[in-house]
Design an enzyme around this catalytic site. Structure first.
Site, PDB file in Angstrom:
ATOM      1  CD  GLN A  79      48.143 164.764 -41.158  1.00 18.65           C
ATOM      2  OE1 GLN A  79      49.292 165.018 -40.356  1.00 18.65           O
ATOM      3  NE2 GLN A  79      47.937 163.933 -39.193  1.00 18.65           N
ATOM      4  CG  HIS A 102      51.144 164.628 -45.380  1.00 17.45           C
ATOM      5  ND1 HIS A 102      51.673 165.494 -44.125  1.00 17.45           N
ATOM      6  CD2 HIS A 102      50.423 166.375 -46.149  1.00 17.45           C
ATOM      7  CE1 HIS A 102      50.885 165.606 -44.028  1.00 17.45           C
ATOM      8  NE2 HIS A 102      50.530 166.615 -44.478  1.00 17.45           N
TER       9      HIS A 102
HETATM   10  C1  BV8 Z   1      51.568 174.369 -46.961  1.00 12.22           C
HETATM   11  C2  BV8 Z   1      55.901 164.855 -46.060  1.00 12.22           C
HETATM   12  C3  BV8 Z   1      50.535 175.672 -48.969  1.00 12.22           C
HETATM   13  C4  BV8 Z   1      57.293 164.455 -45.446  1.00 12.22           C
HETATM   14  C5  BV8 Z   1      54.813 165.464 -44.117  1.00 12.22           C
HETATM   15  C6  BV8 Z   1      56.237 179.023 -43.646  1.00 12.22           C
HETATM   16  C7  BV8 Z   1      56.108 178.154 -45.094  1.00 12.22           C
HETATM   17  C8  BV8 Z   1      55.376 177.087 -45.654  1.00 12.22           C
HETATM   18  C9  BV8 Z   1      54.487 177.109 -44.820  1.00 12.22           C
HETATM   19  C10 BV8 Z   1      54.445 177.086 -43.627  1.00 12.22           C
HETATM   20  C11 BV8 Z   1      55.605 177.424 -42.912  1.00 12.22           C
HETATM   21  N1  BV8 Z   1      54.846 177.652 -41.715  1.00 12.22           N
HETATM   22  C12 BV8 Z   1      53.492 177.230 -41.508  1.00 12.22           C
HETATM   23  C13 BV8 Z   1      53.615 176.042 -42.660  1.00 12.22           C
HETATM   24  C14 BV8 Z   1      52.736 175.241 -42.850  1.00 12.22           C
HETATM   25  C15 BV8 Z   1      53.225 173.727 -42.594  1.00 12.22           C
HETATM   26  C16 BV8 Z   1      53.051 173.335 -41.084  1.00 12.22           C
HETATM   27  O1  BV8 Z   1      52.163 172.988 -41.161  1.00 12.22           O
HETATM   28  N2  BV8 Z   1      54.165 174.127 -40.296  1.00 12.22           N
HETATM   29  C17 BV8 Z   1      54.292 173.335 -39.120  1.00 12.22           C
HETATM   30  C18 BV8 Z   1      55.322 172.245 -38.378  1.00 12.22           C
HETATM   31  C19 BV8 Z   1      53.975 174.497 -38.172  1.00 12.22           C
HETATM   32  N3  BV8 Z   1      53.137 173.330 -43.668  1.00 12.22           N
HETATM   33  C20 BV8 Z   1      53.450 173.257 -44.743  1.00 12.22           C
HETATM   34  O2  BV8 Z   1      54.550 173.277 -45.287  1.00 12.22           O
HETATM   35  C21 BV8 Z   1      52.576 172.245 -46.213  1.00 12.22           C
HETATM   36  N4  BV8 Z   1      51.920 173.040 -46.627  1.00 12.22           N
HETATM   37  O3  BV8 Z   1      51.565 174.957 -46.492  1.00 12.22           O
HETATM   38  O4  BV8 Z   1      51.524 174.971 -48.716  1.00 12.22           O
HETATM   39  C22 BV8 Z   1      51.823 176.888 -48.053  1.00 12.22           C
HETATM   40  C23 BV8 Z   1      53.460 176.521 -49.263  1.00 12.22           C
HETATM   41  C24 BV8 Z   1      54.255 177.465 -49.832  1.00 12.22           C
HETATM   42  C25 BV8 Z   1      54.302 178.718 -48.463  1.00 12.22           C
HETATM   43  C26 BV8 Z   1      52.529 178.950 -48.008  1.00 12.22           C
HETATM   44  C27 BV8 Z   1      51.894 178.040 -47.600  1.00 12.22           C
HETATM   45  C28 BV8 Z   1      52.697 170.938 -46.450  1.00 12.22           C
HETATM   46  C29 BV8 Z   1      53.182 170.084 -45.175  1.00 12.22           C
HETATM   47  C30 BV8 Z   1      53.683 168.625 -45.236  1.00 12.22           C
HETATM   48  C31 BV8 Z   1      55.026 168.465 -44.912  1.00 12.22           C
HETATM   49  N5  BV8 Z   1      55.198 166.850 -45.203  1.00 12.22           N
HETATM   50  N6  BV8 Z   1      55.224 164.370 -44.922  1.00 12.22           N
HETATM   51  C32 BV8 Z   1      58.039 163.321 -44.762  1.00 12.22           C
HETATM   52  O5  BV8 Z   1      57.438 162.725 -44.763  1.00 12.22           O
HETATM   53  O6  BV8 Z   1      59.295 163.281 -44.866  1.00 12.22           O
HETATM   54  S1  BV8 Z   1      54.620 165.940 -42.967  1.00 12.22           S
HETATM   55  C33 BV8 Z   1      54.808 164.694 -41.550  1.00 12.22           C
HETATM   56  O7  BV8 Z   1      54.436 165.353 -40.614  1.00 12.22           O
HETATM   57  C34 BV8 Z   1      54.670 163.805 -41.624  1.00 12.22           C
HETATM   58  O8  BV8 Z   1      53.768 163.317 -42.995  1.00 12.22           O
HETATM   59  C35 BV8 Z   1      53.432 164.068 -40.930  1.00 12.22           C
HETATM   60  O9  BV8 Z   1      52.206 164.095 -41.204  1.00 12.22           O
HETATM   61  C36 BV8 Z   1      53.502 164.826 -40.049  1.00 12.22           C
HETATM   62  C37 BV8 Z   1      54.224 165.002 -38.602  1.00 12.22           C
HETATM   63  O10 BV8 Z   1      52.643 165.272 -38.088  1.00 12.22           O
HETATM   64  P1  BV8 Z   1      52.444 163.383 -37.300  1.00 12.22           P
HETATM   65  O11 BV8 Z   1      51.505 162.336 -38.169  1.00 12.22           O
HETATM   66  O12 BV8 Z   1      50.848 164.005 -36.354  1.00 12.22           O
HETATM   67  O13 BV8 Z   1      53.641 162.560 -36.652  1.00 12.22           O
HETATM   68  P2  BV8 Z   1      54.261 163.142 -34.621  1.00 12.22           P
HETATM   69  O14 BV8 Z   1      55.120 162.300 -34.824  1.00 12.22           O
HETATM   70  O15 BV8 Z   1      54.383 164.390 -35.033  1.00 12.22           O
HETATM   71  O16 BV8 Z   1      52.906 162.955 -33.635  1.00 12.22           O
HETATM   72  C38 BV8 Z   1      52.738 161.499 -33.686  1.00 12.22           C
HETATM   73  C39 BV8 Z   1      51.172 161.240 -32.643  1.00 12.22           C
HETATM   74  O17 BV8 Z   1      51.311 159.614 -33.217  1.00 12.22           O
HETATM   75  C40 BV8 Z   1      51.498 162.175 -31.013  1.00 12.22           C
HETATM   76  O18 BV8 Z   1      50.206 162.724 -30.808  1.00 12.22           O
HETATM   77  C41 BV8 Z   1      52.015 160.754 -30.676  1.00 12.22           C
HETATM   78  O19 BV8 Z   1      51.510 161.304 -29.156  1.00 12.22           O
HETATM   79  C42 BV8 Z   1      50.750 160.024 -31.387  1.00 12.22           C
HETATM   80  N7  BV8 Z   1      51.055 158.464 -30.867  1.00 12.22           N
HETATM   81  C43 BV8 Z   1      52.881 157.862 -30.736  1.00 12.22           C
HETATM   82  N8  BV8 Z   1      52.495 156.913 -30.855  1.00 12.22           N
HETATM   83  C44 BV8 Z   1      51.300 155.873 -30.915  1.00 12.22           C
HETATM   84  C45 BV8 Z   1      50.138 157.580 -30.669  1.00 12.22           C
HETATM   85  N9  BV8 Z   1      48.719 158.180 -31.470  1.00 12.22           N
HETATM   86  C46 BV8 Z   1      49.074 156.600 -31.856  1.00 12.22           C
HETATM   87  N10 BV8 Z   1      49.234 154.766 -31.164  1.00 12.22           N
HETATM   88  C47 BV8 Z   1      49.993 154.860 -30.985  1.00 12.22           C
HETATM   89  N11 BV8 Z   1      51.165 153.455 -30.918  1.00 12.22           N
END
Ligand code: BV8
Ligand code: ZN
Length: 245
Positions: free
Chosen positions: A103, A121
């Site tokens: 991701q 992504h």
């Molecule tokens: C989609 C690129 C179909 C950009 C990213 C309303 C309208 C439209 C869509 C939605 C909506 N409501 C919900 C959605 C769906 C939406 C979604 O899922 N929203 C969520 C927030 C509810 N998804 C989308 O919009 C996707 N497209 O659905 O299209 C559609 C289209 C139109 C209309 C309807 C549907 C697109 C999603 C892609 C977004 N882009 N990245 C950029 O980077 O600037 S996502 C971005 O967030 C990151 O890339 C990453 O992937 C994500 C965050 O997630 P994580 O990677 O898990 O990172 P996070 O910080 O959250 O967590 C880190 C983890 O690591 C933690 O658990 C932590 O404990 C752990 N950790 C920390 N240190 C360590 C560790 N683990 C191991 N070792 C360590 N040392």
């Protein structure tokens, strides 16, 4: 399964596996010094919400702010290195059928030597015109402030980051391949993802539905922990080298 040591359980599970698929999230790069997506805002960027900036609406509204943010994130990446977790995955794939889906929009898996990485992504280093779609090189200079007008394309459009914003569809071929890798594996490993962003967070459920054993590597509990068979409460750079004997 032993009641005590998930790492030994994971090693036992991996021993007979033919195909392993690994899905990485922002936590994979944390030990390289790359803040996770939710903590990416520091300094003058602290006042901006990444969830708001990573949208087509923000781009429409203030392209110079969004372009400066991605420039800053690209520049930060030039100052860090892949960690032992990235290296373990690259080594593992040299002698076993280990397929990588990320991701993350950084290039640390590739810089550690992984090839054939599926970026669901997109990538910070793949820029394209927001009008004609033509590809453009990504500059990596660190912007001074929080505004930098994006370069212009020959067609008059603006050069945008080649990442998937919230509300945008994932690249069809990337997500199709990621789904195929989830369906085809015996073991699916989730590393460093909070499991809140869909459709990527649906991949472990697809793998489970296809009969795979699900392993999570994360120091914290996540939205996906309940769906996992083995949870290793550790970090990517510590746990992954331990799985790759
Ligand atoms: C989609 C690129 C179909 C950009 C990213 C309303 C309208 C439209 C869509 C939605 C909506 N409501 C919900 C959605 C769906 C939406 C979604 O899922 N929203 C969520 C927030 C509810 N998804 C989308 O919009 C996707 N497209 O659905 O299209 C559609 C289209 C139109 C209309 C309807 C549907 C697109 C999603 C892609 C977004 N882009 N990245 C950029 O980077 O600037 S996502 C971005 O967030 C990151 O890339 C990453 O992937 C994500 C965050 O997630 P994580 O990677 O898990 O990172 P996070 O910080 O959250 O967590 C880190 C983890 O690591 C933690 O658990 C932590 O404990 C752990 N950790 C920390 N240190 C360590 C560790 N683990 C191991 N070792 C360590 N040392
Ligand atoms: Zn153009």
């Amino acid at each position: 399964m032993s009641a005590t040591d998930p790492t030994s359980d994971a090693i036992e599970t991996l021993r007979p596996a033919n195909t392993v698929t690994v899905l990485t999230g922002a936590g994979m790069s944390a030990e390289s010094g790359v803040p996770t997506f939710r903590n990416v805002q520091t300094g003058l960027w602290a006042k901006y919400d990444p969830m708001t900036l990573a949208t087509p609406e923000a781009w429409e509204d203030d392209p110079a702010l969004v372009w400066a943010w991605y420039q800053r994130r690209r520049a930060m990446l030039t100052a860090v290195e892949p960690n032992a977790g990235h290296q373990a995955l690259a080594t593992w794939a040299q002698f076993a059928d280990v397929r990588l889906v990320t991701q993350n929009v950084d290039d640390l898996h590739e810089r550690a030597g992984s090839s054939d990485v599926i970026h669901v992504h997109g990538s910070l280093f793949a820029c394209r015109c927001d009008t004609c779609g033509r590809e453009h090189d990504a500059e990596v200079s660190d912007p001074e402030g929080d505004r930098l007008p994006p370069p212009q394309c020959e067609c008059g459009g603006h050069v945008r980051p080649g990442v998937v914003w919230f509300g945008e569809m994932l690249p069809q071929n990337a997500f199709t391949e990621a789904t195929a890798r989830a369906e085809a594996c015996d073991v699916f490993i989730l590393v460093g993802t909070s499991g809140v962003v869909y459709p990527a967070a649906g991949l472990p459920h697809i793998a489970r539905g296809a009969g795979a054993t699900i392993i999570e590597i994360n120091p914290d509990e996540t939205d996906l922990s309940d769906a996992c068979d083995i949870t290793i409460r550790s970090t990517a750079a510590v746990a992954l080298p331990g799985l790759v004997d």
